[in-house]
Design an enzyme around this catalytic site. Structure first.
Site, PDB file in Angstrom:
ATOM      1  N   HIS A 290       0.863  -7.661  16.428  1.00 32.83           N
ATOM      2  CA  HIS A 290       2.174  -7.039  16.527  1.00 32.83           C
ATOM      3  C   HIS A 290       2.121  -5.519  16.624  1.00 32.83           C
ATOM      4  O   HIS A 290       3.163  -4.891  16.775  1.00 32.83           O
ATOM      5  CB  HIS A 290       3.020  -7.446  15.320  1.00 32.83           C
ATOM      6  N   ASP A 291       0.949  -4.915  16.525  1.00 32.32           N
ATOM      7  CA  ASP A 291       0.808  -3.474  16.656  1.00 32.32           C
ATOM      8  C   ASP A 291       0.047  -3.167  17.945  1.00 32.32           C
ATOM      9  O   ASP A 291       0.001  -3.979  18.850  1.00 32.32           O
ATOM     10  CB  ASP A 291       0.078  -2.907  15.443  1.00 32.32           C
TER      11      ASP A 291
ATOM     12  N   ASP B 260      -0.964  -6.523   4.150  1.00 34.41           N
ATOM     13  CA  ASP B 260      -1.028  -5.407   5.085  1.00 34.41           C
ATOM     14  C   ASP B 260      -2.089  -4.406   4.663  1.00 34.41           C
ATOM     15  O   ASP B 260      -2.177  -4.021   3.486  1.00 34.41           O
ATOM     16  CB  ASP B 260       0.342  -4.728   5.134  1.00 34.41           C
TER      17      ASP B 260
ATOM     18  N   ARG C  94       0.512 -12.467   4.162  1.00 33.70           N
ATOM     19  CA  ARG C  94      -0.334 -11.675   5.043  1.00 33.70           C
ATOM     20  C   ARG C  94      -0.341 -10.286   4.423  1.00 33.70           C
ATOM     21  O   ARG C  94       0.686  -9.617   4.343  1.00 33.70           O
ATOM     22  CB  ARG C  94       0.228 -11.672   6.459  1.00 33.70           C
TER      23      ARG C  94
ATOM     24  N   GLU D 146      -5.470  -8.103   6.442  1.00 34.57           N
ATOM     25  CA  GLU D 146      -5.721  -7.201   7.568  1.00 34.57           C
ATOM     26  C   GLU D 146      -6.818  -6.223   7.157  1.00 34.57           C
ATOM     27  O   GLU D 146      -6.573  -5.282   6.403  1.00 34.57           O
ATOM     28  CB  GLU D 146      -4.443  -6.447   7.942  1.00 34.57           C
TER      29      GLU D 146
ATOM     30  N   ASN E 275       0.827  -1.198   0.000  1.00 37.87           N
ATOM     31  CA  ASN E 275       0.000   0.000   0.000  1.00 37.87           C
ATOM     32  C   ASN E 275       0.863   1.250   0.000  1.00 37.87           C
ATOM     33  O   ASN E 275       0.403   2.336  -0.333  1.00 37.87           O
ATOM     34  CB  ASN E 275      -0.965   0.004   1.194  1.00 37.87           C
ATOM     35  N   HIS E 276       2.136   1.080   0.367  1.00 40.04           N
ATOM     36  CA  HIS E 276       3.075   2.202   0.354  1.00 40.04           C
ATOM     37  C   HIS E 276       4.496   1.648   0.258  1.00 40.04           C
ATOM     38  O   HIS E 276       4.706   0.435   0.341  1.00 40.04           O
ATOM     39  CB  HIS E 276       2.924   3.069   1.605  1.00 40.04           C
TER      40      HIS E 276
ATOM     41  N   GLN F 115       6.251   7.275   4.366  1.00 38.38           N
ATOM     42  CA  GLN F 115       5.691   6.128   3.654  1.00 38.38           C
ATOM     43  C   GLN F 115       4.701   6.609   2.583  1.00 38.38           C
ATOM     44  O   GLN F 115       3.489   6.547   2.773  1.00 38.38           O
ATOM     45  CB  GLN F 115       4.989   5.175   4.630  1.00 38.38           C
TER      46      GLN F 115
END
Length: 548
Positions: free
Chosen positions: A306-307, A204, A202, A240, A107-108, A172
């Site tokens: 993880h965030d 993002d 996975r 996600e 996405n970035h 980003q």
């Protein structure tokens, strides 16, 4: 032809384990985890019961966002090793019966990526169209994902002479995934890693990945899924998508031909509301409303990721309840919507409550996802600010630096937890041979889950019972039926278990301790459930002889 009609649906019953190579094991003792260290711990993961290894970003990166600011989609950061080390990890994992998926962060990019450096150098650069530019920012702007850090989603670049869009941090820049050349580049990235043996990705922040010019193009998501399946019949995408259920369904696709799996963010957030209230009803209401999926799709259940532990799908009052219970200090919160703590510290180390939560996760329909260190009860490092607090070095032993590395502590990539949850108290070595340890308990859950295919394949029904603090559910599948009870309160309860669709004299087998009981002629049985207690039962068919 439907995509879900082809390939091996291994993800339906996967036990997923997420780790950051950087903080898992430092084999060459330079202070940073590496792929060689991971390779030496794959036997441990196989023993734990893991069947799918999810590697967080290990690509070359400036490291301003824990590797999610990617500077090269085709490489390995030299701190972690090289592509040969990666291939060795994949080969060894497969030898141990484990699949490997990697993060797809498209996405970035980092502002240090060669694409962006070329794009900002000249308006005539072919890479200019890889990103989203404007002479003046639009008046109507979406909020930045980090509103307490970034003022908006547009930043002026002096060299480019224009504003570039960034939905996340300013370093980003957003890729324009609506551009054909960008999509071709992403296809090459996907193909590259599949050729090296990975079993999927996975993906993002999926809503931002398919956001092209403000409109979400699900045709692109279907195209990406087809591209993966064409290259690897058993390849998958774990997405996600932090949205309410009805919106998440769009990302599976009308025919289940977009994302293969999605994290159940809504169920996760309602779980924490239930824990805060010691009342199972918020979770029960959420799961009763969870949509049924196509046969080839699956929900991914998790306790912690993880965030930050995001709570943005709840009301402000509900968030405040959870903050008051589990993050009473401002330093424990982030972005006004999340918590930067791990489960053991939030539950004050109460082993009964911690085990109840993991028992629940493994018993829910779907595939369980563990974050590294959860299996031994690791906590966050309160001395580290922000989301990085939940990424301390893995605690392998009570020795120096928790057995992660032999360097002096000042050279570690991240400091070791020093409080009561540190390596002296929480580590693999002490728990591995202790039959009463959390590690052995989580391993037992993983293996029981793997022996109960109906949890991954069956259909769930939330059972009525008289206690608000108890969550009771059953899952029926072709292979049998599982019944599970979980008590969110500290005091015990007597649960009237009623199964009205079984013949008289039906036996039920306790999956966790092998105790066998018989239902009466009306399909009833009184079950004693301790404070924060948990029970799994397998309903045995007539004449069935089955291990727990």
């Amino acid at each position: 032809m439907r995509i879900t009609d082809t390939g091996d649906l291994w993800w339906k019953t996967a036990v997923v384990y997420c780790l950051d190579v950087e903080t898992y094991l430092d084999w060459n003792d330079d202070g940073t985890g590496d792929l060689e260290g991971l390779a030496h711990r794959l036997d441990y993961l196989a023993e734990l019961g893991v069947t799918c290894l999810w590697l967080m970003p290990f690509y070359p990166s400036p490291g301003k966002d824990n590797g999610y600011d990617v500077a090269d989609f085709y490489g390995v950061d030299p701190r972690f090793g090289h592509l040969g080390d990666f291939v060795e990890v994949v080969r060894t994992a497969k030898d141990r019966g484990m699949r490997v998926i990697v993060d797809l962060v498209v996405n970035h990019t980092s502002d240090q990526h060669p694409w962006f450096r070329a794009a900002r150098a000249s308006r005539s650069s072919p890479y200019r169209d890889y990103y989203v530019w404007a002479d003046e920012p639009p008046e109507d702007q979406p909020p930045n994902m980090f509103p307490d850090v970034e003022e908006g989603v547009w930043t002026f670049d002096e060299r480019a002479g224009q504003y570039y869009r960034h939905s996340f941090y300013g370093h980003q820049p957003d890729l324009d995934t609506g551009a054909l050349r960008v999509r071709e580049e992403i296809s090459k990235v996907v193909g590259f890693w599949l050729e090296l043996g990975v079993d999927g990705f996975r993906v993002d922040s999926v809503p931002h990945t398919i956001d092209a010019g403000g409109s979400r193009e699900h045709t692109y998501l279907r195209s990406l899924r087809r591209d993966i399946v064409r290259r690897s019949g058993s390849g998958m995408m774990l997405g996600e998508v932090n949205l309410p259920y009805e919106e998440q369904l769009d990302f599976f696709g009308e025919n289940g031909d977009e994302l293969t799996m999605q994290f159940d963010f809504f169920g996760n957030q309602r779980l924490y509301l239930a824990l805060a209230r010691q009342d199972a009803r918020p979770l029960a209401e959420a799961l009763a409303a969870r949509p049924a999926l196509d046969r080839g799709n699956q929900w991914a259940n998790f306790v912690r990721n993880h965030d930050e532990l995001t709570l943005d799908l709840l009301t402000q009052d509900e968030r405040e309840e959870i903050f008051a219970a589990f993050a009473p200090e401002e330093r424990m919160r982030i972005h006004g919507r999340g918590i930067v703590r791990r489960l053991p510290s939030m539950l004050e180390g109460d082993p009964r409550r911690i085990r109840m939560v993991y028992s629940l996760m493994f018993s829910l329909p779907g595939a369980p996802v563990l974050y590294y260190g959860e299996e031994i009860g690791m906590a966050e490092n309160p001395e580290v600010a922000g989301r990085s607090a939940v990424r301390p070095p893995m605690q392998w032993s009570a020795t120096k630096n928790g057995g992660f590395s032999a360097v002096r502590p000042s050279r570690l990539v991240a400091p070791v937890v020093a409080d009561g949850f540190g390596p002296a108290h929480v580590n693999v070595a002490d728990q591995r041979y202790d039959p009463d340890s959390l590690l052995r308990f989580v391993s037992a859950l993983a293996h029981r889950y793997r022996n109960a295919a109906e949890i991954g394949w069956g259909e769930m029904t939330v059972l009525e019972q008289p206690h608000p603090c108890v969550f009771a559910h059953t899952i029926r599948g072709e292979t049998g039926q599982i019944v599970a009870l979980h008590n969110f309160a500290p005091d015990g309860r007597s649960i009237p278990l009623v199964l009205d669709d079984v013949p008289p004299g039906t036996r039920i087998l306790d999956v966790l301790d092998a105790d066998e009981q018989v239902l009466d002629d009306e399909g009833r049985l009184e079950i004693a459930l301790e404070g924060y207690g948990y029970r799994w039962f397998r309903v045995l068919r007539e004449g069935e002889k089955r291990l727990a």
